[in-house]
Design a protein around this motif. Sequence first.
Motif, short mmCIF file in Angstrom:
data_model
loop_
_atom_site.label_atom_id
_atom_site.label_comp_id
_atom_site.label_asym_id
_atom_site.label_seq_id
_atom_site.Cartn_x
_atom_site.Cartn_y
_atom_site.Cartn_z
N GLN A 326 0.79 -0.90 0.55
CA GLN A 326 0.49 -0.20 0.36
C GLN A 326 0.72 1.35 -0.43
O GLN A 326 0.83 2.14 -0.53
N GLU A 327 1.82 1.17 0.72
CA GLU A 327 2.83 2.07 1.24
C GLU A 327 3.80 2.32 -0.78
O GLU A 327 4.36 3.78 -0.64
N ASP A 328 3.59 1.60 -1.55
CA ASP A 328 4.52 1.58 -2.47
C ASP A 328 3.45 2.00 -3.69
O ASP A 328 3.75 3.30 -4.95
N ILE A 329 2.09 2.30 -3.81
CA ILE A 329 1.05 3.00 -4.29
C ILE A 329 0.74 4.39 -4.47
O ILE A 329 0.62 5.43 -3.20
N THR A 330 1.22 5.29 -5.58
CA THR A 330 1.51 7.13 -5.15
C THR A 330 -0.17 7.61 -6.29
O THR A 330 -0.78 6.62 -7.28
N PHE A 331 -0.13 8.27 -5.59
CA PHE A 331 -1.60 9.13 -6.30
C PHE A 331 -1.31 10.51 -7.04
O PHE A 331 -0.75 11.43 -6.61
N ASN A 332 -0.84 10.70 -8.66
CA ASN A 332 -0.97 11.72 -8.80
C ASN A 332 -1.70 12.41 -9.75
O ASN A 332 -2.31 11.86 -10.64
N GLY A 333 -1.74 13.38 -10.10
CA GLY A 333 -2.71 14.27 -10.74
C GLY A 333 -4.04 14.05 -10.77
O GLY A 333 -4.77 13.88 -10.04
N HIS A 334 -5.43 14.27 -11.71
CA HIS A 334 -6.68 14.60 -11.57
C HIS A 334 -6.69 13.56 -13.13
O HIS A 334 -6.45 13.79 -14.33
N ALA A 335 -8.33 13.01 -13.17
CA ALA A 335 -8.53 11.99 -14.13
C ALA A 335 -10.43 12.25 -14.49
O ALA A 335 -10.63 11.66 -13.54
N ILE A 336 -10.57 12.80 -15.76
CA ILE A 336 -11.44 12.78 -15.64
C ILE A 336 -12.40 11.66 -17.28
O ILE A 336 -11.32 12.05 -18.28
#
Length: 511
Positions: A326-336
């Motif tokens: 879980q610590e490896d998962i990163t979230f970047n930006g925004h998607a639609i």
Amino acid sequence: METLTMKDIKRLLIANRGEIAVRIAQTAHQLGIDTIGIYSTSDQNALHVDTVDAAIYLPGNSLSETYLNSNKIIEIAQQNDCDAIHPGYGFLAENAQFAQNVNDAGLIWIGPTPEQIALLGDKMLAKQAAIDAGVPTVTSTEVHPGEKPPKVKMPVIVKAAAGGGGRGMRIVEKQADLADAINSASREAESAFGDGRVFIEPYITHGRHIEVQIIGDSHGNVLHLGERECSIQRRNQKIFEEAPSCGISPEVRKLICDGAVALAKHVKYENAGTVEFLINDKEEINFLEVNTRLQVEHPVTESVTGLDLVELQIRVASGEQLPSSQEDITFNGHAIEVRLVAENPSQNWMPSIGTIERFHVGDGVRVDSGIREGSQVTTEYDSLIAKIISYGSDRQQAIQKLARALRSTQISGIETNQSMILSVLAEHDYQQANTPISYLQDHPEVLDKQEVNPKDHNALLLGAVFALEFQERNNGMVTGFTPSGWRNLRTQGQRQIWKSQYGEDHIEYTI
């Protein structure tokens, strides 16, 4: 301790059609996996048929004879030496008996276990499992048609224990209407799903529909891949999906993501799934259901995480451990993501059928589609034409990129909701992320057909005429040296008739 063996998938049968069949085939091919597709008579020229390595015809006219013919699909998989079956979404994807039959046939089922599909596919059992796992939710009460309903605080929603898609669902605002709502919802659920059980729970008005993507493996590992907001819907069918949600606090985000993982671990969940919630402006959380399959809107999660969910599904089904913590998962930006459908929003979402004469989506976006120019759109299947996904460093950039692409998108031969999507993207509340589930009811103006300003209309005509003129001049191998429209004795200009949704325009011009 049970020893888990790796299962090699070399050939995969895709038990679906349209854009999701194309999507699955693309990832399978990137992994070096051969693909077998299936198709009905009306799909013989479909894009997914040409995308897979080999496509097998399903005889018959009804869905039960074709895409819901589980015995025939398994037989095709065996006859073509397939190792696994991927169900996509819809059709047989959440059919526990089909999943069991696939396993019994010695094939790998790419999805949750049959037991998990059966448990979580029953909304009443899923609700209890969620409560047992400590997932935040409101209480629900089973009710029975023909019996006096309990006195409850209004409004409430009556929901079917089985199935989905809004069937067997009623919103009730007055106690006096509750009994009739229970009876009609139960009848509809019995007809649609063969299960008339219904329950009631508080109805959250002006809430947001938020879902959490989960994935688990057979080694006991479970990850969440963040949330998506899917509040803009028509007839309980999503039109807009975003990641992340701009309408919840970090505290609520943590509660629902942790709750989704807790529920998945509680039932020892394997493969991809989605835990859905309804959250109101007071940050009250209601667990809705678990979709035990890949979701239509999975591309927005892929965009912000950089992960390929179909690849993860295949690897997990092969017996591999999840490659990340879980610590490896990163979230970047925004998607639609927006769903382009063959329906006319200004005419109460009336379905549109016909031949796709022109299909071109503007650049800068991802397009997941199962159609192309020449494709036939019928009422036999879902009205989805394409999913268009934009990604930006923030939400505003994602909106701008999506709007730009849609403005240059050309689709002819059918009616779509393209204009409505553009209206939403430009609307103030949407721009401010004020998008509860009542958004379309609160903003009926976005459903109206956009009228073209006469000056804009003339400018578009001029652009179209001279674009065609330019193309024809460039292609004129014999007459390219002559002036445009050259005649020995010209008595009139060049004439064209242009047709659009606004009527016919008769053009005469000289150069």
